[in-house]
Design a protein around this motif. Structure first.
Motif, mmCIF file in Angstrom:
data_model
loop_
_atom_site.group_PDB
_atom_site.id
_atom_site.type_symbol
_atom_site.label_atom_id
_atom_site.label_comp_id
_atom_site.label_asym_id
_atom_site.label_seq_id
_atom_site.Cartn_x
_atom_site.Cartn_y
_atom_site.Cartn_z
ATOM 1 N N ALA A 96 -4.250 2.591 12.057
ATOM 2 C CA ALA A 96 -4.280 1.320 12.789
ATOM 3 C C ALA A 96 -4.160 1.562 14.291
ATOM 4 O O ALA A 96 -4.883 0.964 15.097
ATOM 5 N N ARG A 97 -3.258 2.460 14.674
ATOM 6 C CA ARG A 97 -3.071 2.784 16.101
ATOM 7 C C ARG A 97 -4.360 3.340 16.695
ATOM 8 O O ARG A 97 -4.784 2.932 17.777
ATOM 9 N N THR A 148 0.838 -1.190 0.000
ATOM 10 C CA THR A 148 0.000 0.000 0.000
ATOM 11 C C THR A 148 0.875 1.242 0.000
ATOM 12 O O THR A 148 2.100 1.150 0.134
ATOM 13 N N ASP A 149 0.267 2.383 -0.150
ATOM 14 C CA ASP A 149 0.981 3.657 -0.097
ATOM 15 C C ASP A 149 0.676 4.359 1.223
ATOM 16 O O ASP A 149 -0.191 3.935 1.966
ATOM 17 N N ASP A 150 1.395 5.424 1.487
ATOM 18 C CA ASP A 150 1.201 6.269 2.665
ATOM 19 C C ASP A 150 1.222 5.463 3.964
ATOM 20 O O ASP A 150 0.257 5.445 4.740
ATOM 21 N N ILE A 151 2.327 4.787 4.187
ATOM 22 C CA ILE A 151 2.520 3.911 5.348
ATOM 23 C C ILE A 151 2.313 4.649 6.668
ATOM 24 O O ILE A 151 1.690 4.124 7.587
ATOM 25 N N ASP A 152 2.822 5.858 6.762
ATOM 26 C CA ASP A 152 2.714 6.584 8.032
ATOM 27 C C ASP A 152 1.251 6.864 8.399
ATOM 28 O O ASP A 152 0.854 6.685 9.551
ATOM 29 N N ALA A 153 0.450 7.254 7.423
ATOM 30 C CA ALA A 153 -0.974 7.510 7.688
ATOM 31 C C ALA A 153 -1.697 6.210 8.034
ATOM 32 O O ALA A 153 -2.546 6.183 8.937
ATOM 33 N N PHE A 200 5.522 -1.225 8.199
ATOM 34 C CA PHE A 200 5.201 -1.282 9.627
ATOM 35 C C PHE A 200 4.451 -2.571 9.888
ATOM 36 O O PHE A 200 3.893 -3.190 8.981
ATOM 37 N N ILE A 201 4.460 -3.016 11.140
ATOM 38 C CA ILE A 201 3.780 -4.241 11.550
ATOM 39 C C ILE A 201 2.912 -3.913 12.757
ATOM 40 O O ILE A 201 3.348 -3.203 13.667
ATOM 41 N N CYS A 202 1.697 -4.447 12.748
ATOM 42 C CA CYS A 202 0.806 -4.226 13.891
ATOM 43 C C CYS A 202 0.082 -5.518 14.248
ATOM 44 O O CYS A 202 0.022 -6.459 13.465
ATOM 45 N N ARG A 203 -0.445 -5.536 15.462
ATOM 46 C CA ARG A 203 -1.260 -6.650 15.959
ATOM 47 C C ARG A 203 -2.640 -6.083 16.261
ATOM 48 O O ARG A 203 -2.774 -5.123 17.010
ATOM 49 N N ASP A 204 -3.662 -6.682 15.663
ATOM 50 C CA ASP A 204 -5.020 -6.188 15.894
ATOM 51 C C ASP A 204 -5.518 -6.642 17.265
ATOM 52 O O ASP A 204 -4.867 -7.466 17.929
ATOM 53 N N PRO A 205 -6.640 -6.097 17.719
ATOM 54 C CA PRO A 205 -7.137 -6.446 19.060
ATOM 55 C C PRO A 205 -7.421 -7.938 19.251
ATOM 56 O O PRO A 205 -7.442 -8.421 20.380
ATOM 57 N N GLU A 206 -7.602 -8.684 18.164
ATOM 58 C CA GLU A 206 -7.824 -10.132 18.272
ATOM 59 C C GLU A 206 -6.526 -10.921 18.281
ATOM 60 O O GLU A 206 -6.538 -12.141 18.386
ATOM 61 N N GLY A 207 -5.401 -10.226 18.119
ATOM 62 C CA GLY A 207 -4.100 -10.883 18.202
ATOM 63 C C GLY A 207 -3.459 -11.230 16.873
ATOM 64 O O GLY A 207 -2.385 -11.818 16.846
ATOM 65 N N GLU A 224 7.297 0.274 14.240
ATOM 66 C CA GLU A 224 6.931 1.585 13.701
ATOM 67 C C GLU A 224 7.347 1.655 12.227
ATOM 68 O O GLU A 224 8.210 0.890 11.790
ATOM 69 N N PRO A 225 6.765 2.579 11.454
ATOM 70 C CA PRO A 225 7.168 2.716 10.057
ATOM 71 C C PRO A 225 8.688 2.859 9.934
ATOM 72 O O PRO A 225 9.295 3.682 10.624
ATOM 73 N N THR A 226 9.253 2.002 9.102
ATOM 74 C CA THR A 226 10.705 1.909 8.973
ATOM 75 C C THR A 226 11.090 1.769 7.510
ATOM 76 O O THR A 226 10.494 0.965 6.793
ATOM 77 N N ASP A 227 12.092 2.538 7.082
ATOM 78 C CA ASP A 227 12.630 2.398 5.730
ATOM 79 C C ASP A 227 13.522 1.162 5.693
ATOM 80 O O ASP A 227 14.413 1.005 6.531
ATOM 81 N N GLN A 228 13.266 0.285 4.734
ATOM 82 C CA GLN A 228 14.017 -0.959 4.588
ATOM 83 C C GLN A 228 15.137 -0.778 3.552
ATOM 84 O O GLN A 228 15.021 0.058 2.652
ATOM 85 N N PRO A 229 16.215 -1.564 3.665
ATOM 86 C CA PRO A 229 17.330 -1.420 2.725
ATOM 87 C C PRO A 229 16.962 -1.758 1.277
ATOM 88 O O PRO A 229 17.635 -1.331 0.352
ATOM 89 N N TYR A 230 15.869 -2.484 1.055
ATOM 90 C CA TYR A 230 15.459 -2.858 -0.298
ATOM 91 C C TYR A 230 14.477 -1.854 -0.897
ATOM 92 O O TYR A 230 13.891 -2.089 -1.955
ATOM 93 N N GLY A 231 14.259 -0.723 -0.200
ATOM 94 C CA GLY A 231 13.464 0.357 -0.761
ATOM 95 C C GLY A 231 12.041 0.473 -0.276
ATOM 96 O O GLY A 231 11.346 1.409 -0.640
#
Length: 73
Positions: A33-34, A23-28, A54-61, A43-50
């Protein structure tokens, strides 16, 4: 809710899948999600491959991985 139909705890069965959503606009999306109650595991992180991810866990786990990387078609 009866114990017969109670949702299992996060640690009882572990994570069965963690999809990657390109997807686009990762920070938004991370902030959205938060605000919806997700726990931000990375948290949103720039990866070496471009990609920016970000990774999150929803309320159901369930874990969800979001990033800007899209494989070439």
């Amino acid at each position: 809710m009866s114990s017969e139909h109670a949702r299992p705890s996060r640690t009882e069965h572990g994570t069965t899948a963690s999809p990657y959503i390109a997807t686009d606009d990762i920070d938004a999306r991370c902030e959205r999600a938060r605000q919806a109650g997700a726990e931000i595991c990375m948290e949103p992180t720039d990866q070496p491959y471009g990609s920016r991810d970000f990774i999150c866990r929803d309320p159901e786990g369930h874990l969800w991985c979001f990033g800007t990387y899209r494989a070439a078609t």
